[in-house]
Design a protein around this motif. Structure first.
Motif, mmCIF file in Angstrom:
data_model
loop_
_atom_site.group_PDB
_atom_site.id
_atom_site.type_symbol
_atom_site.label_atom_id
_atom_site.label_comp_id
_atom_site.label_asym_id
_atom_site.label_seq_id
_atom_site.Cartn_x
_atom_site.Cartn_y
_atom_site.Cartn_z
ATOM 1 N N PRO A 161 -10.091 4.922 -11.362
ATOM 2 C CA PRO A 161 -8.898 5.729 -11.078
ATOM 3 C C PRO A 161 -8.502 6.593 -12.271
ATOM 4 C CG PRO A 161 -8.528 3.443 -10.480
ATOM 5 C CD PRO A 161 -9.846 3.500 -11.166
ATOM 6 N N ARG A 162 -8.060 7.785 -11.977
ATOM 7 C CA ARG A 162 -7.702 8.735 -13.020
ATOM 8 C C ARG A 162 -6.531 8.225 -13.870
ATOM 9 N NH1 ARG A 162 -6.944 14.932 -11.551
ATOM 10 N NH2 ARG A 162 -9.194 14.788 -11.575
ATOM 11 N N ASN A 163 -5.565 7.592 -13.221
ATOM 12 C CA ASN A 163 -4.392 7.112 -13.946
ATOM 13 C C ASN A 163 -4.669 5.877 -14.793
ATOM 14 O OD1 ASN A 163 -2.563 9.074 -13.248
ATOM 15 N ND2 ASN A 163 -1.958 8.052 -11.376
ATOM 16 N N SER A 164 -5.894 5.354 -14.755
ATOM 17 C CA SER A 164 -6.224 4.202 -15.588
ATOM 18 C C SER A 164 -6.679 4.619 -16.987
ATOM 19 C CB SER A 164 -7.316 3.357 -14.925
ATOM 20 O OG SER A 164 -8.545 4.048 -14.901
ATOM 21 N N LEU A 186 -2.254 -0.018 -14.433
ATOM 22 C CA LEU A 186 -3.628 0.404 -14.144
ATOM 23 C C LEU A 186 -4.468 0.456 -15.417
ATOM 24 C CD1 LEU A 186 -3.456 3.245 -11.481
ATOM 25 C CD2 LEU A 186 -4.730 1.135 -11.339
#
Length: 100
Positions: free
Chosen positions: A51-54, A16
């Motif tokens: 996205p937060r996980n990116s 990601l």
């Protein structure tokens, strides 16, 4: 050894981060160039919609052998106890044991 689910989750975060890296970088450049506050808020909203996980800060450096997230040396990519075992067995060139 770290759980396989944790290691797979970390791999997913890495993918990601690579996918959204250029988008995130360009939005941050736009924020620094824009002068008005309302335009900065709009660009910040776009940045927050990713996205937060990116985000690169969500990634952990893990041991190459065990997957351990803590006490990992950057130079070798290994955790401390694996590094010590490999140095004791003379498997790492250039690394020496301390003796006094």
């Amino acid at each position: 050894m770290a759980k396989k689910s944790v290691i797979e989750r970390e791999k997913k975060r890495q993918k990601l981060e690579q996918k959204y890296h250029l988008i995130r970088q360009s939005l941050k450049k736009e924020i620094s160039k824009v002068g008005s506050l309302s335009e900065k808020w709009e660009i910040q909203a776009k940045l927050e919609s990713l996205p937060r996980n990116s985000a690169p800060t969500r990634l952990h450096r893990r041991c190459f052998c065990t997957g351990r997230a803590r006490a990992t040396y950057r130079d070798f990519g290994l955790s401390g106890h694996i590094l010590r075992e490999m140095v004791n067995q003379c498997l790492l060139p250039g690394a020496t044991r301390s003796s006094w």
